[in-house]
Design a protein around this motif. Structure first.
Motif, PDB file in Angstrom:
ATOM      1  N   LYS A   7     -71.114   4.935 -54.557  1.00  0.00           N
ATOM      2  CA  LYS A   7     -71.439   6.387 -54.197  1.00  0.00           C
ATOM      3  C   LYS A   7     -70.252   7.137 -54.523  1.00  0.00           C
ATOM      4  CE  LYS A   7     -73.926   8.910 -50.578  1.00  0.00           C
ATOM      5  NZ  LYS A   7     -74.350   8.763 -49.400  1.00  0.00           N
ATOM      6  N   GLU A  10     -67.105   7.164 -52.117  1.00  0.00           N
ATOM      7  CA  GLU A  10     -66.590   5.828 -52.062  1.00  0.00           C
ATOM      8  C   GLU A  10     -65.603   5.472 -53.128  1.00  0.00           C
ATOM      9  OE1 GLU A  10     -69.966   2.839 -50.284  1.00  0.00           O
ATOM     10  OE2 GLU A  10     -70.193   3.351 -52.284  1.00  0.00           O
ATOM     11  N   GLU A  34     -68.369  10.316 -46.631  1.00  0.00           N
ATOM     12  CA  GLU A  34     -68.145   9.098 -46.974  1.00  0.00           C
ATOM     13  C   GLU A  34     -66.819   8.586 -47.475  1.00  0.00           C
ATOM     14  OE1 GLU A  34     -70.497  10.820 -48.211  1.00  0.00           O
ATOM     15  OE2 GLU A  34     -72.417  10.367 -47.466  1.00  0.00           O
ATOM     16  N   GLU A  37     -64.825   8.019 -44.294  1.00  0.00           N
ATOM     17  CA  GLU A  37     -65.249   7.002 -43.625  1.00  0.00           C
ATOM     18  C   GLU A  37     -64.879   5.649 -44.337  1.00  0.00           C
ATOM     19  OE1 GLU A  37     -69.668   6.621 -43.897  1.00  0.00           O
ATOM     20  OE2 GLU A  37     -69.852   5.384 -42.348  1.00  0.00           O
ATOM     21  N   TYR A  38     -64.905   5.629 -45.697  1.00  0.00           N
ATOM     22  CA  TYR A  38     -64.587   4.497 -46.553  1.00  0.00           C
ATOM     23  C   TYR A  38     -63.101   4.283 -46.414  1.00  0.00           C
ATOM     24  CZ  TYR A  38     -63.919   1.357 -50.572  1.00  0.00           C
ATOM     25  OH  TYR A  38     -63.841   0.263 -51.290  1.00  0.00           O
ATOM     26  N   HIS A  42     -60.979   0.740 -45.300  1.00  0.00           N
ATOM     27  CA  HIS A  42     -60.077   0.197 -46.248  1.00  0.00           C
ATOM     28  C   HIS A  42     -58.552   0.330 -46.211  1.00  0.00           C
ATOM     29  CE1 HIS A  42     -63.634  -1.901 -48.164  1.00  0.00           C
ATOM     30  NE2 HIS A  42     -64.137  -0.791 -47.683  1.00  0.00           N
TER      31      HIS A  42
END
Lengths: 356, 217
Positions: A7, A10, A34, A37-38, A42
């Motif tokens: 996506k 991301e 996202e 969030e990613y 990470h």
């Protein structure tokens, strides 16, 4: 690593990690969630810093602090959140701090909506904050291009000691495409950050990070120094793609998602026997006015297509220098124009129904 | 096909496109869009098409709010669990938060054998690229919902760049997952543009039409 399906949000997040981003600071907003969030997962896995700040204003000032200490810092948000960050962005430009800001644009003004838009063009290219400054601003049209440009953007920011804006709309943030992170991207010649306030006083005088110049002569000197950087961006670092412009009778100007859709329009027009080309700005600051000087005499009309009521239109008018009639088509509110809508606009212009 | 099919999977694993295709192909009564995670590319954007196909779409009760990301869905979502005459597909959102939305309906379940709880997997999504990643995803869904995954969907794809060998590779990985959990591959998804893939894949083949993302590809 071969291609993966990701996506947009991301993919942009992972590209930042690959670019050596040391620290991310941000506050949630749709349609870019996202991305943080990613990174919340990470960045930690890669031994980097992730902070969800208490507000957008806090986030951009944390970027200021981290950049001032010599780190590669990132923040991301969407239109109303980017608006909140303007003070900090202006301070970063004033203090000559590098940093990357990703704007996943949504409809406005105010809270607007959460669907895609290109309504922040002026906020990005004219500076939403105070004072004489610009951001080197990149507007990718695909996930792959976004990944490659983000990988390079931290170098660009360090090179110019100026914030870089990645301008995409919600569609790029939310859509899925195959991407690779292995493409070689240009490496810029970077000097050590001897200006950073990194606490190391072993072999230098103290470094001060500030945008305050109370002596008008000193501030003028500073302003001219900044201007010289923006002049270099304008002269040497305009980026654009010329698509199908040879022998074209009409040329579309579009960036980001809109350019991607216009590619389909060009194919449809080709089938109808109409030669339509496109200038696709990749940098929206500096605006690629050089592209317009490459156009041949065959081009009789220019059509600007945007997901706004006509913000880039003004830059096209300046670059066009009254050479050709300029037409405009746009959809707003989060509505994404379909390829056929652009086609019928082109047909109207060629049929003489749309007078610029 | 069981009376109720719930489609789960990591976000971006193709849940919504698969749900819409299954609903249309099998003339399902209810399509329940439980996706409160994604703001874009949701099955609720296809209200007109679904109405035309006589499929009742359950989404937010606030109509005309396709641009809303309120975590809110209609209570009508419970209907297929209480009315045994209604067939339904439930389209979950990705992530554990997406799975959680389902829990409110589960105390209404009368017969668990009427429900297929499937997990869609694309091995090109980094989180589900290998057996471990897929097992972790399934474990997460099962932990959140207290419902066992009953089957797998092989949705291995790189959109237009998918090759037949990719789907075969995905199948091999899913066979291993299936062996560990004792569940079958129920469907294999092949894009309509890739009809030339002749391999006999496990499970029923879904010839996928991209209803939701089509115009942007």
């Amino acid at each position: 690593m071969a291609k993966v399906l990701m996506k947009g949000n991301e993919a942009m997040a992972l590209a930042a990690i690959k670019a050596g981003c040391d620290a991310f600071y941000g506050y949630p907003i749709t349609p870019q969630n996202e991305l943080p969030e990613y990174l919340s997962k990470h960045m930690a896995l890669n031994g980097r810093v992730f902070v969800q700040s208490e507000s957008e204003v806090a986030a951009i000032n944390m970027v200021y602090g981290a950049a001032g200490a010599g780190a590669r810092a990132l923040t991301s948000s969407s239109s109303p959140g980017i608006a909140l960050k303007q003070e900090g962005i202006s301070y970063m430009a004033g203090a000559e701090l590098p940093g990357v800001i990703i704007n996943v644009m949504r409809g406005g003004p105010g809270l607007g909506g959460i669907q895609p838009s290109q309504g922040d063009y002026k906020q990005i290219t004219r500076g939403g904050g105070n004072g004489d400054y610009y951001l080197y601003s990149l507007a990718p049209e695909s996930l792959q291009e976004a990944v490659d440009l983000i990988k390079e953007s931290f170098d660009i920011a360090d090179y110019f000691r100026n914030p870089v804006m990645i301008a995409v709309d919600g569609l790029i943030g939310q859509m899925m495409e195959p991407v690779t992170f292995d493409n070689e991207t240009p490496k810029w010649e970077l000097e050590p950050k001897t200006w950073a306030a990194d606490g190391d006083r072993s072999n230098r005088e103290k470094n001060v990070i500030n945008s305050l110049y109370l002596d008008p002569l000193m501030l003028e000197k500073h302003n001219l120094k900044l201007k010289a950087k923006y002049d270099v961006m304008r002269d040497k670092h305009q980026r654009y793609e010329m698509i199908n412009v040879k022998d074209a009778e009409i040329v579309i100007v579009a960036y980001g998602s809109m350019a991607r859709i216009a590619r389909t329009s060009i194919e449809i027009l080709e089938e109808k026997g109409i030669k339509c080309g496109m200038i696709r700005p990749i940098t929206i600051f500096p605006f690629p006015d050089k592209a317009f000087r490459e156009l041949q005499d065959s081009v009789k009309n220019i059509l600007v297509v945007e997901m706004s009521t006509g913000q880039m239109l003004e830059d096209v008018k300046i670059a066009n220098e009254c050479e050709r009639p300029i037409h405009f088509y746009g959809r707003v509110g989060g509505i994404v124009p379909e390829a056929e809508e652009v086609v019928s606009q082109v047909l109207k212009i060629i049929g003489g129904e749309d007078n610029a | 096909m069981k009376r109720i099919t719930i489609i789960s999977g990591h976000y971006g694993s193709g849940k919504s496109e698969i749900s819409v295709n299954l609903a249309i192909n099998n003339k399902i009564d209810y399509l329940v869009d439980l996706d409160i995670i994604n703001p874009y590319f949701r099955s609720r954007g296809l209200a007109d098409l679904l109405e035309e196909k006589n499929i009742h779409l359950v989404e937010s009760t606030i109509k005309g709010m396709t641009g809303s990301d309120l975590p809110y869905i209609s209570g009508e979502g419970v209907v297929p669990f209480v009315n045994p005459d209604i067939t339904a597909i439930y389209d979950l959102g990705g992530t554990e938060n997406g799975a959680r939305v389902l829990i409110q309906f589960l105390d209404r379940v009368k017969d668990v054998n009427e429900i297929d709880f499937l997990c869609s997997v694309n091995i090109f999504r980094p989180e589900t690229a290998d057996v471990k990643g897929i097992l972790d995803t399934i474990a997460m869904y099962e932990a959140e919902t207290q419902l066992k995954i009953t089957g797998l969907i092989n949705n291995t794809n790189l959109i237009n760049e998918t090759e037949e060998v990719d789907l075969i590779r995905g199948e091999k990985i899913l066979i291993e997952v299936g062996k560990k959990l004792n569940i079958p591959i129920v469907y294999t998804v092949v894009e309509e543009t890739k009809k030339n893939f002749n391999h006999k894949f496990l499970g029923e083949r879904i010839t996928l039409i991209r209803y939701i993302a089509k115009k942007y590809l």
